[in-house]
Structures are given as C-alpha cells and as structure tokens.
Design a protein around this motif. Structure first.
Motif, PDB file in Angstrom:
ATOM      1  N   GLU A 150       0.853  -1.378  -0.005  1.00 25.85           N
ATOM      2  CA  GLU A 150      -0.049  -0.109   0.151  1.00 25.85           C
ATOM      3  C   GLU A 150       0.849   1.227   0.013  1.00 25.85           C
ATOM      4  O   GLU A 150       0.444   2.243  -0.624  1.00 25.85           O
ATOM      5  N   LYS A 151       2.057   1.065   0.808  1.00 25.68           N
ATOM      6  CA  LYS A 151       2.833   2.380   0.808  1.00 25.68           C
ATOM      7  C   LYS A 151       4.034   2.286  -0.240  1.00 25.68           C
ATOM      8  O   LYS A 151       4.621   3.289  -0.385  1.00 25.68           O
ATOM      9  N   GLY A 152       3.850   1.336  -1.287  1.00 19.66           N
ATOM     10  CA  GLY A 152       4.955   1.368  -1.814  1.00 19.66           C
ATOM     11  C   GLY A 152       6.330   1.077  -1.485  1.00 19.66           C
ATOM     12  O   GLY A 152       7.432   1.631  -2.358  1.00 19.66           O
ATOM     13  N   MET A 153       6.410   0.408  -0.281  1.00 14.30           N
ATOM     14  CA  MET A 153       7.676   0.231   0.345  1.00 14.30           C
ATOM     15  C   MET A 153       8.571  -1.048   0.278  1.00 14.30           C
ATOM     16  O   MET A 153       7.549  -1.967   0.541  1.00 14.30           O
ATOM     17  N   TYR A 154       9.651  -1.272   0.106  1.00 14.47           N
ATOM     18  CA  TYR A 154      10.338  -2.683   0.541  1.00 14.47           C
ATOM     19  C   TYR A 154       9.399  -3.644  -0.479  1.00 14.47           C
ATOM     20  O   TYR A 154       9.063  -4.361   0.142  1.00 14.47           O
ATOM     21  N   LEU A 155       9.106  -3.455  -1.691  1.00 10.02           N
ATOM     22  CA  LEU A 155       8.158  -4.369  -2.389  1.00 10.02           C
ATOM     23  C   LEU A 155       8.788  -5.613  -2.628  1.00 10.02           C
ATOM     24  O   LEU A 155       8.114  -6.857  -2.654  1.00 10.02           O
ATOM     25  N   ASP A 156      10.293  -5.933  -2.791  1.00  6.04           N
ATOM     26  CA  ASP A 156      10.702  -7.194  -2.883  1.00  6.04           C
ATOM     27  C   ASP A 156      10.464  -7.973  -1.356  1.00  6.04           C
ATOM     28  O   ASP A 156      10.110  -9.215  -1.535  1.00  6.04           O
ATOM     29  N   LYS A 157      10.596  -7.375  -0.261  1.00 13.20           N
ATOM     30  CA  LYS A 157      10.292  -7.966   1.017  1.00 13.20           C
ATOM     31  C   LYS A 157       8.860  -8.393   1.063  1.00 13.20           C
ATOM     32  O   LYS A 157       8.571  -9.355   1.493  1.00 13.20           O
ATOM     33  N   ALA A 158       7.981  -7.507   0.451  1.00 11.71           N
ATOM     34  CA  ALA A 158       6.655  -7.692   0.629  1.00 11.71           C
ATOM     35  C   ALA A 158       6.388  -8.929  -0.330  1.00 11.71           C
ATOM     36  O   ALA A 158       5.230  -9.805   0.107  1.00 11.71           O
ATOM     37  N   PHE A 159       6.854  -9.037  -1.396  1.00 10.76           N
ATOM     38  CA  PHE A 159       6.785 -10.157  -2.172  1.00 10.76           C
ATOM     39  C   PHE A 159       7.140 -11.394  -1.714  1.00 10.76           C
ATOM     40  O   PHE A 159       6.200 -12.392  -1.847  1.00 10.76           O
ATOM     41  N   GLN A 160       8.235 -11.436  -1.020  1.00  6.83           N
ATOM     42  CA  GLN A 160       8.621 -12.806  -0.317  1.00  6.83           C
ATOM     43  C   GLN A 160       7.652 -13.288   0.801  1.00  6.83           C
ATOM     44  O   GLN A 160       7.129 -14.333   0.914  1.00  6.83           O
ATOM     45  N   PHE A 161       7.160 -12.036   1.528  1.00  7.51           N
ATOM     46  CA  PHE A 161       6.235 -12.632   2.862  1.00  7.51           C
ATOM     47  C   PHE A 161       5.033 -13.003   2.271  1.00  7.51           C
ATOM     48  O   PHE A 161       4.360 -13.966   2.643  1.00  7.51           O
ATOM     49  N   CYS A 162       4.424 -12.307   1.002  1.00  8.25           N
ATOM     50  CA  CYS A 162       3.183 -12.637   0.405  1.00  8.25           C
ATOM     51  C   CYS A 162       3.185 -14.175  -0.050  1.00  8.25           C
ATOM     52  O   CYS A 162       2.355 -15.022  -0.101  1.00  8.25           O
ATOM     53  N   LEU A 163       4.332 -14.306  -1.066  1.00 10.44           N
ATOM     54  CA  LEU A 163       4.435 -15.833  -1.250  1.00 10.44           C
ATOM     55  C   LEU A 163       4.420 -16.837  -0.207  1.00 10.44           C
ATOM     56  O   LEU A 163       4.072 -17.895  -0.546  1.00 10.44           O
ATOM     57  N   LYS A 164       5.263 -16.381   0.926  1.00  6.99           N
ATOM     58  CA  LYS A 164       5.199 -17.564   1.988  1.00  6.99           C
ATOM     59  C   LYS A 164       3.902 -17.756   2.585  1.00  6.99           C
ATOM     60  O   LYS A 164       3.588 -18.962   2.850  1.00  6.99           O
ATOM     61  N   ALA A 165       2.934 -16.699   2.459  1.00  3.77           N
ATOM     62  CA  ALA A 165       1.704 -16.839   3.140  1.00  3.77           C
ATOM     63  C   ALA A 165       0.926 -17.785   2.091  1.00  3.77           C
ATOM     64  O   ALA A 165       0.036 -18.624   2.531  1.00  3.77           O
TER      65      ALA A 165
END
Length: 224
Positions: A150-165
């Motif tokens: 939502e904030k457009g921050m650390y998108l690569d990290k967000a991507f990895q977290f989401c894939l894990k979920a």
C-alpha cells in the motif's frame, strides 16, 4: 458433553449457524457452563453482534475457564474491529496481553487494527512481534506484505512475505489480492490482473478486491 451440545457444535462447524443457534437456545446454561460461548459464536456468524457481545461478556465475567475467556476476548476484538470500534478492540486485546497471552494471533489482530486506525508504524511494529514468535504466521505475513505494498515500500520483501503466506494457503483470496497488489505497485499490470482476478473469483463480494481489480484493469487501459 451432551449429544445435544455436540449436535449444535457440529452444525456450527458445518456452517449451519441458524440451526446451531436453535440447538444452543434449547439447552440449559446451568447444565452447560460453556453455552454462552457457543451462543456468542453463532450470533457472531449471523452478525447479531449486540447479542454476541453480551454472551461473550457473560463468559468473561464468569471466568470459569481460561481458554473460553481468552477466545471470548479475541472474538469481541474481532467484532469491535468489524464495527470499526477500534479503541474497544485494542482494549480487549490489551486485556489479553496483560493476562500473559502475547500470542502471534493477538499481535496480528493488533497490527490489523493499528493499520485501520492509520498507525502504520504501530501496525508494522506489532506485526514484527507476531513474526518474531511465529515466522510462518500467514496472517502476519500477509498483513505486513499488504501494508508495505500500500505504501510502495520494500516491495521485494513484501513479495517474499506474500509468497510465503500463499504457499501455506494457496486458495486464500486476501493473500492472492495482496500479491496482485504488489505486482501492481511493481508496474506489472498483467500479473496484477491475474492474481487479483483469482482473488475476485474466490471472494466476489469483497469491496477491497473489487476496487483493486478496477484499478488494475484501468492500468491496462481496459476501463476508460
């Protein structure tokens, strides 16, 4: 445990909430001290929130079982969140923490509430506490990923977290929507539409997913 109470619980677990409520209503509370808890659960599913809150408060005041008390406070917090009564939700969760139950579930719920209240720092900090206790907690993983997206921050990290979920719960529409939203923020409209479209098929009445889908469609020039 009575077969009647068993029957009500079975109906509840199968999603027959009105029938379960009828069974619970026919039982005697003196015989079944846990009855207000199950009445509260059924009323919650039927969105009879005022009644549900009364039942859960009864469980808490009786304090006959720590597990029922804990769960009643958790569901009360969820009801207050649904009603957008965020300070009351925080109060319930803080009561749980004061009693020594600082679980990933509690921290995840607090993180979501802080985000709804506009406190991004508080949300991320609290979600980090949930992940510190349970790195595989899918709720905390997805919530963190979504906030970052939502904030457009650390998108690569967000991507990895989401894939894990999603690896843990591949059919969860909220998680698929989050992944699609991350792709949108990465300017990948094709992937964004793909995953948000999957989420929309699973949860067609979800207003957030509906809005996201319109946005990604527009990004591809399909909505004028």
């Amino acid at each position: 445990m009575s077969l009647d109470l068993d029957e009500g619980i079975r109906l509840y677990r199968e999603g027959h909430y009105e029938q379960a409520l009828k069974v619970f209503d026919a039982l005697n509370e003196e015989e079944f001290p846990s009855l207000p808890y199950y009445l509260g659960l059924a009323c919650t599913k039927l969105k009879e929130y005022e009644k549900a809150l009364e039942y859960f408060e009864q469980v808490i005041s009786q304090d006959f079982d720590l597990v029922y008390t804990y769960q009643s406070r958790m569901v009360k917090a969820l009801i207050y969140t649904e009603l957008e009564e965020y300070p009351l939700a925080v109060k319930e969760l803080d009561s749980i923490r004061e009693e020594g139950y600082e679980s990933p579930m509690v921290f995840s719920a607090l993180g979501h509430i802080y985000w709804q209240m506009g406190n991004m720092t508080g949300a991320l900090t609290t979600l980090q506490k949930a992940l510190a206790q349970d790195p595989n907690n899918t709720t905390a993983l997805n919530s963190t990923a979504y906030i970052l997206a939502e904030k457009g921050m650390y998108l690569d990290k967000a991507f990895q977290f989401c894939l894990k979920a999603i690896k843990e719960q591949p059919g969860n529409p909220a998680y698929l929507d989050s992944l699609g939203w991350i792709y949108h923020q990465k300017k990948d409209s094709i992937k964004a539409e793909e995953f948000i479209g999957k989420a929309l098929k699973l949860a067609p009445d979800n207003p957030v997913i509906q809005d996201h889908y319109k946005i990604v469609k527009k990004a591809k020039g399909r909505i004028k």
